[in-house]
Design a protein around this motif. Structure first.
Motif, PDB file in Angstrom:
ATOM      1  N   ALA A   2      58.766  24.270  26.465  1.00 41.54           N
ATOM      2  CA  ALA A   2      57.361  23.853  26.470  1.00 41.54           C
ATOM      3  C   ALA A   2      56.500  24.841  27.252  1.00 41.54           C
ATOM      4  CB  ALA A   2      57.236  22.471  27.078  1.00 41.54           C
ATOM      5  N   ARG A   3      55.273  25.001  26.782  1.00 39.34           N
ATOM      6  CA  ARG A   3      54.323  25.859  27.486  1.00 39.34           C
ATOM      7  C   ARG A   3      53.828  25.137  28.727  1.00 39.34           C
ATOM      8  NH1 ARG A   3      50.233  26.774  22.921  1.00 39.34           N
ATOM      9  NH2 ARG A   3      48.925  26.381  24.704  1.00 39.34           N
ATOM     10  N   SER A   5      50.851  24.672  29.768  1.00 38.38           N
ATOM     11  CA  SER A   5      49.739  23.763  29.458  1.00 38.38           C
ATOM     12  C   SER A   5      50.254  22.402  28.998  1.00 38.38           C
ATOM     13  CB  SER A   5      48.850  24.358  28.368  1.00 38.38           C
ATOM     14  OG  SER A   5      48.262  25.551  28.812  1.00 38.38           O
ATOM     15  N   ASP A   6      51.296  22.408  28.164  1.00 37.57           N
ATOM     16  CA  ASP A   6      51.880  21.153  27.688  1.00 37.57           C
ATOM     17  C   ASP A   6      52.495  20.366  28.842  1.00 37.57           C
ATOM     18  OD1 ASP A   6      51.214  21.895  25.081  1.00 37.57           O
ATOM     19  OD2 ASP A   6      53.171  22.834  24.728  1.00 37.57           O
ATOM     20  N   GLU A   9      49.722  18.868  30.975  1.00 34.53           N
ATOM     21  CA  GLU A   9      49.132  17.741  30.247  1.00 34.53           C
ATOM     22  C   GLU A   9      50.016  16.501  30.370  1.00 34.53           C
ATOM     23  OE1 GLU A   9      47.792  16.432  25.715  1.00 34.53           O
ATOM     24  OE2 GLU A   9      48.960  18.269  26.010  1.00 34.53           O
ATOM     25  N   GLU A  10      51.304  16.651  30.120  1.00 33.98           N
ATOM     26  CA  GLU A  10      52.227  15.518  30.209  1.00 33.98           C
ATOM     27  C   GLU A  10      52.292  14.960  31.628  1.00 33.98           C
ATOM     28  OE1 GLU A  10      53.726  13.648  27.870  1.00 33.98           O
ATOM     29  OE2 GLU A  10      52.472  14.885  26.571  1.00 33.98           O
ATOM     30  N   ARG A  49      42.517  19.464  26.665  1.00 36.95           N
ATOM     31  CA  ARG A  49      43.420  18.349  26.370  1.00 36.95           C
ATOM     32  C   ARG A  49      42.851  16.984  26.756  1.00 36.95           C
ATOM     33  NH1 ARG A  49      48.650  20.891  25.899  1.00 36.95           N
ATOM     34  NH2 ARG A  49      48.172  23.032  25.350  1.00 36.95           N
TER      35      ARG A  49
END
Length: 155
Positions: A2-3, A5-6, A9-10, A49
């Motif tokens: 996963a990046r 940013s992901d 966000e999570e 996001r």
């Protein structure tokens, strides 16, 4: 893998779930330190996001530690859904903005995966088939109608 940013966000979404208040206050620099990244990376995640189209509202406070408040817009019996839909969509809407709204409704569990897929295919440029100038207007009308029907069936 996963990046970043992901992952950020999570992490923020998990904080929302733990908080369970519909509002979350974070400190940008503290979060950047936690993820060993630049504060601009946190800004990027927040601005891309956690948008109004996805059901979030962000307030940033200068000074006092630089806190950022993220609020999740909740739909309830006191909120006129027609007003919210008309405000977010308006008279016309681009495909990209429409997709963000659909994904926001999906994320908020207002619609399910099947409904989201049907909405996405119905507003696709290839399926609208009109001249470029009026596609966005047709798309807005279709999207508003679909959301209103889905919401009226889910009551």
């Amino acid at each position: 893998m996963a990046r970043l940013s992901d992952i950020i966000e999570e992490f923020i979404k998990d904080m929302f779930e733990e908080n369970n208040k519909g509002e979350l206050q974070i400190q940008r620099n503290e979060l950047a330190n936690y993820f060993s990244c630049a504060p601009s990376q946190i800004n990027y995640v927040l601005t891309t996001r956690f948008t109004t189209e996805k059901g979030y509202y962000i307030e940033s406070k200068r000074g006092g530690g630089g806190y950022i408040t993220i609020k999740r817009v909740e739909f309830n019996e006191n909120t006129s859904l027609a007003e919210v839909i008309n405000e977010k969509i308006g008279e016309w809407i681009t495909y990209d903005k429409a997709i963000k709204i659909i994904e926001g409704l999906l994320e908020a569990r207002i619609i399910n995966n099947r409904e989201a897929a049907l909405m996405k295919v119905a507003i696709n440029d290839r399926n609208l088939g009109s001249e470029f100038g009026i596609r966005n207007k047709i798309r807005a009308n279709i999207l508003k109608a679909m959301i209103m029907v889905v919401l009226s069936l889910n009551v």
